[in-house]
Design a protein around this motif. Structure first.
Motif, mmCIF file in Angstrom:
data_model
loop_
_atom_site.group_PDB
_atom_site.id
_atom_site.type_symbol
_atom_site.label_atom_id
_atom_site.label_comp_id
_atom_site.label_asym_id
_atom_site.label_seq_id
_atom_site.Cartn_x
_atom_site.Cartn_y
_atom_site.Cartn_z
ATOM 1 N N LEU A 1 111.782 -51.492 -6.969
ATOM 2 C CA LEU A 1 113.015 -51.701 -6.271
ATOM 3 C C LEU A 1 113.851 -50.828 -5.686
ATOM 4 O O LEU A 1 114.341 -51.117 -4.581
ATOM 5 N N HIS B 1 119.933 -56.437 -6.765
ATOM 6 C CA HIS B 1 119.981 -56.033 -8.135
ATOM 7 C C HIS B 1 120.963 -56.477 -9.006
ATOM 8 O O HIS B 1 122.244 -56.169 -9.114
ATOM 9 N N ALA C 1 115.542 -57.671 -8.845
ATOM 10 C CA ALA C 1 115.056 -56.966 -10.015
ATOM 11 C C ALA C 1 116.077 -56.164 -10.605
ATOM 12 O O ALA C 1 117.182 -55.763 -9.875
ATOM 13 N N TYR C 2 116.240 -55.800 -11.900
ATOM 14 C CA TYR C 2 117.279 -55.094 -12.682
ATOM 15 C C TYR C 2 116.135 -53.823 -12.905
ATOM 16 O O TYR C 2 115.053 -53.959 -13.141
ATOM 17 N N VAL D 1 109.865 -60.795 -8.321
ATOM 18 C CA VAL D 1 110.749 -59.851 -9.218
ATOM 19 C C VAL D 1 110.057 -58.876 -10.002
ATOM 20 O O VAL D 1 108.584 -58.999 -9.906
ATOM 21 N N GLY D 2 110.370 -57.931 -10.481
ATOM 22 C CA GLY D 2 109.851 -56.913 -11.286
ATOM 23 C C GLY D 2 110.233 -56.556 -12.558
ATOM 24 O O GLY D 2 111.781 -56.342 -12.569
ATOM 25 N N SER D 3 109.775 -56.020 -13.581
ATOM 26 C CA SER D 3 110.094 -55.447 -14.696
ATOM 27 C C SER D 3 109.299 -54.937 -15.507
ATOM 28 O O SER D 3 108.065 -55.002 -15.126
ATOM 29 N N VAL E 1 105.614 -62.269 -10.304
ATOM 30 C CA VAL E 1 106.426 -61.121 -11.234
ATOM 31 C C VAL E 1 105.455 -59.819 -11.175
ATOM 32 O O VAL E 1 104.065 -59.941 -11.243
ATOM 33 N N SER F 1 110.881 -49.768 -11.762
ATOM 34 C CA SER F 1 112.001 -49.547 -11.050
ATOM 35 C C SER F 1 111.556 -48.892 -9.594
ATOM 36 O O SER F 1 112.445 -49.191 -8.788
ATOM 37 N N GLU G 1 118.144 -59.478 -16.233
ATOM 38 C CA GLU G 1 116.719 -59.967 -15.923
ATOM 39 C C GLU G 1 116.969 -61.430 -15.843
ATOM 40 O O GLU G 1 116.077 -61.835 -15.128
ATOM 41 N N TYR H 1 113.440 -59.593 -2.758
ATOM 42 C CA TYR H 1 112.850 -58.854 -4.014
ATOM 43 C C TYR H 1 114.356 -58.698 -4.784
ATOM 44 O O TYR H 1 115.205 -58.453 -4.469
ATOM 45 N N VAL I 1 117.978 -62.295 -12.587
ATOM 46 C CA VAL I 1 117.021 -61.880 -11.732
ATOM 47 C C VAL I 1 116.099 -63.198 -11.483
ATOM 48 O O VAL I 1 115.820 -63.490 -10.466
#
Lengths: 280, 554
Positions: free
Chosen positions: B219, B235, B209-210, B258-260, B284, B216, B239, B207, B242
């Motif tokens: 993460l 981290h 991610a920023y 990934v996540g945002s 995502v 968040s 992004e 995983y 990422v």
């Protein structure tokens, strides 16, 4: 070993990229023959620009990536599978313009990857604009009156960012370049080789580099001495090529993974998940 | 009189332990055998300001929180001003008597007590929990047990404070006699936790991610559990890093997500197309926030639907789905990870703060999740081509190292071996190959839960994402209305929706000013007779939504 592909090479006759490509082929072939490297474990990636075509010209695992992102792409591969040997090819505009943050952070985190920069101080494929490493006064299509910016110093940048292998090569010194590539590929940690590589069409610097480059190894440079490396990185009258700096530091992937190989097949951690849920 | 449904609001400054007190009240209710929905409202700041938690609970499922409360605990004066009108008839207001004087309600000298026992400001929240517990007639020993499990630090001081609260509130003890059950109905999870665990159950390996609220916590949660789950969590600097790392990771064979939120995902835009072109599986998690640009980071909204559906330059298939509650978030996160690997496409799990950061009673079985293996190449290695043409459009995968062949992925248009091409015929061939996967995905979706229908009625309240939760609560008090939730948004499951909506009037509810979801339904050929929109950063309050549904029907 055969590293050729059927892709037709479309670089200009006399392009500096040929010297870089052939030196890399030699370095890989020699290391494979010496048993120091396994070709199937290698993955290369490139950004966008003339240099980007490198992936088509090498019969190796590859990921043709985006402008500035090749080092991020191979960093991800190394996190997924630390047994891979990963190499990013990037141009100077690609590495120090669009992708500069990734170069700085790759050095900072000491990911076990090699970054080879095709530095010709010009955007070739987009037909001749100035780049981050172009001399002040460089006349390109976007700077017809001459660049008003100071050029960036790639070696100082990577040294300051924590790079553990910092070198410069010149395609006009092929044998020396092959040696640098071999060392870079074997270095455990972030290895950076900035390769002076003239663009015959938009910025032909062959004669200048032939006249002003000298080989560090010939002058007894101590590559373990950071201050000495820093001094060499800032020389401009005479241009030093060779290994400026090399130290050992734990790699990001080793510290992160502690033996885990994420890409290896394994059963999902269902009982751990059940346990986590039941704790709530 | 035994009361089943109960809503509690705790309000105070950031630093008063408001969220923690909401969490502990939720745990208490869960332990009493009650279903819980907890919404935490907080501002984008570290200290001061105003935060509050709402916990609605019942012995039957609670899908969303209510803004009218039976018990309101105000740890500061501002909370009194903001929340006092939300008190239901017969409700109790507990306030901090050191900062405000009121004619009614129960004043507790919170500041003084904390000072007396040499405690810290965070303990105001503890006093709130004890007050709620006393009002609900929870035995002190039971509360003490909850405290033990949830306050590893300062336990003695917290128990001491609780004792002072019980002593002072003796006359009101048990004012709310709650319906209870023998055992907790499930476990408490926030949506982002359920998403993380669902992906883990489907074999998530990496995983990346920023940090960006409200994504968040995925993460944070996975980083904290990385050892236990055997997942590498990274981290990086941006992004952009990422998503490009994620593509490298997936290319090397690791199931990667990934996540945002919107702004961060906007930076991933370019590489999202690279995933489409290189046919690299990418999951995502897009936790949208209200408003364009920085928007309102800690609040909820559904303005990123069009973005999720259309992100990317050029044409390529992708999957977009949006779960409602934690149970579904767990299942669909697992499903999406499987699908992106089966079809080698990017996929978006679209969510909002209302799901991601709310705690819900969750009933899931990790053992029910199966990992769908991607289609791997097993032919003669010398013939391998990463982008081999197939009827389904899916080319069998190989990951390096693969001795005897090379695996070439590309952002540039390429031939079947992955070598760059600019030939007209080959460009056409590859565009068609990729596009065929769209059809294959639709075929697969026919066997999946793509929409859900709750209840019966001649009117359908159509929703997606966590707005479904508000709708499910709202229709408890409206006759002849069913809730229809669209889970898959692209490809759009029109076949399933036609069936669900047959002969019914359609009302669309969404958290959007322009009505993106309504527009999507219209573009798919559905008639919409009325819409209900809200775009103030808050989830619908069920009674308010119910009133608007009734109004729309008339």
């Amino acid at each position: 070993m055969n590293l050729e592909t059927y892709a037709e090479n479309t670089w200009c006759k006399g392009c500096g990229n040929f010297g870089l490509l052939n030196s890399f082929k030699d370095a890989v072939s020699e290391l494979v023959e010496e048993g120091a490297l396994r070709a199937e474990n290698m993955v290369i990636s490139s950004g966008i620009g003339c240099h980007g075509k490198t992936v088509d010209y090498l019969n190796l695992n590859s990921f043709y990536s985006l402008h500035g992102r090749a080092i991020s792409c191979v960093s991800g591969m190394k996190i997924a599978n630390p047994n891979l040997t990963v190499v990013a090819f990037q141009g100077d505009g690609d590495a120090f313009g669009e992708g500069i943050a990734h170069v700085v952070f790759s050095a900072k985190r000491n990911i076990d990857a090699t970054l080879l920069v095709h530095d010709n101080s010009v955007y070739g494929l987009t037909t001749g604009q100035f780049t981050p490493t172009s001399e002040k006064g460089f006349k390109g299509k976007s700077t017809p009156r001459g660049s008003i910016e100071e050029p960036m110093n790639p070696l100082a940048l990577v040294l300051a960012s924590g790079g553990t292998f910092v070198a410069r090569g010149f395609v006009g010194k092929r044998k020396h370049l092959v040696g640098l590539f071999k060392k870079a590929l074997l270095h455990k940690g972030f290895s950076f080789v900035n390769v002076l590589q003239p663009c015959v069409t938009f910025n032909n610097t062959y004669s200048r580099y032939r006249e002003s480059t000298y080989i560090l190894e010939d002058e007894g440079h101590d590559a373990t001495d950071f201050q000495a490396a820093w001094g060499k990185a800032r020389e401009t009258e005479r241009i030093p090529i060779g290994l400026l700096y090399q130290v050992e530091r734990p790699t990001f992937n080793d510290l992160l993974l502690e033996g885990l190989v994420p890409a290896e097949p394994r059963a999902p951690p269902l009982s751990a998940i059940s346990e986590i849920i039941s704790e709530r | 009189m035994v009361q089943d449904f109960l809503t509690v609001i705790v309000g105070g400054e950031a630093g008063h332990g408001v969220k923690k007190s909401g969490n502990v009240i939720s745990i208490l209710m869960n332990e009493l055998g009650r279903y819980v929905f907890e919404m935490d409202d907080y501002q984008s700041l570290i200290r001061g300001g105003h935060n509050f938690s709402v916990v609605s609970s019942s012995t039957s499922p609670v899908y969303s929180h209510y803004m009218s409360a039976d018990i309101i605990v105000c740890l500061d004066k501002r909370s009194v001003d903001i929340h006092k009108d939300r008190l239901k008839d017969g409700g109790t207001l507990v306030y901090n008597a050191d900062t405000v004087t009121l004619d009614s309600g129960t004043g507790l000298p919170m500041k003084t007590w904390i000072k007396d026992i040499k405690g810290i400001p965070l303990m105001a929240g503890t006093i709130g929990v004890a007050a709620v517990s006393a009002l609900c007639g929870v035995e002190f020993s039971f509360l003490e047990r909850i405290f033990k499990a949830n306050y590893p630090r300062g336990l003695e001081a917290n128990v001491e404070l609780a004792r002072m609260v019980y002593e002072r509130m003796k006359d009101d003890e048990g004012k709310f006699e709650l319906a209870t059950a023998e055992t907790p109905p499930g476990h408490l999870l926030a949506g982002n936790e359920a998403i993380a665990l669902g992906a883990a159950a489907a074999g998530l390996d990496v995983y990346i991610a920023y940090p960006m609220t409200p994504a968040s916590t995925v993460l944070h949660y996975l980083a904290a559990l990385s050892k236990k789950l055997g997942i590498a969590v990274v981290h990086p600097e941006t992004e952009i890093a990422v998503v490009n790392m994620a593509l490298g990771s997936a290319y090397a064979g690791a199931r990667t997500a990934v996540g945002s939120s919107g702004g961060g995902f906007a930076l991933m835009h370019e590489a999202f197309s690279l995933a489409g072109m290189s046919e690299t599986p990418l999951m995502v998690i897009l936790a949208s926030r209200p408003g364009p640009s920085t928007g309102v980071p800690t609040y909820t909204g559904q303005g990123d639907l069009d973005f999720a559906l259309n992100v990317g330059h050029g044409e390529f298939p992708r999957i977009v789905l949006s779960p409602s509650g934690t149970n579904q978030a767990f299942e669909k996160a697992a499903e999406l990870l499987n699908l992106v690997w089966k079809f080698q496409v990017p996929g978006i799990l679209l969510t909002e703060k209302h799901l991601g950061e709310s705690w819900m009673t969750t009933i899931i079985d990790p053992e029910s999740v199966k990992v769908t293996k991607p289609i791997l190449y097993d032919g003669p290695l010398e013939q391998y081509g990463r982008y081999e043409k197939t009827d389904s459009g899916i080319s069998p995968m190989l990951y390096p190292p693969a001795k005897g062949t090379v695996v070439k992925a590309s952002s540039y248009e390429h031939d079947q071996k992955g070598i760059t091409t600019e030939e007209a015929g080959k460009i056409e061939e590859m565009q068609e190959k990729r596009y065929r996967k769209e059809k294959a995905i639709v075929e697969e979706m026919r066997d999946l839960l793509t929409i859900t229908t709750h209840g019966e009625g001649s009117t359908s309240l159509v929703t997606y994402g966590s707005t479904t939760l508000s709708a499910l609560e709202a229709v408890k008090n409206v006759d002849d209305v069913k809730v229809v939730q669209v889970i898959y948004l692209r490809p759009f499951p029109d076949w399933a929706l036609w069936e669900a909506l047959s002969d019914s009037e359609v009302i669309v509810a969404e958290l959007s000013v322009s009505g993106q979801f309504e527009n999507l339904l219209r573009s798919e050929g559905f008639d919409v007779s009325a819409h209900i929109r809200q775009y103030d950063g808050r989830a619908f309050d069920p009674p308010e939504l119910a009133a608007r549904v009734r109004e729309a029907i008339q």
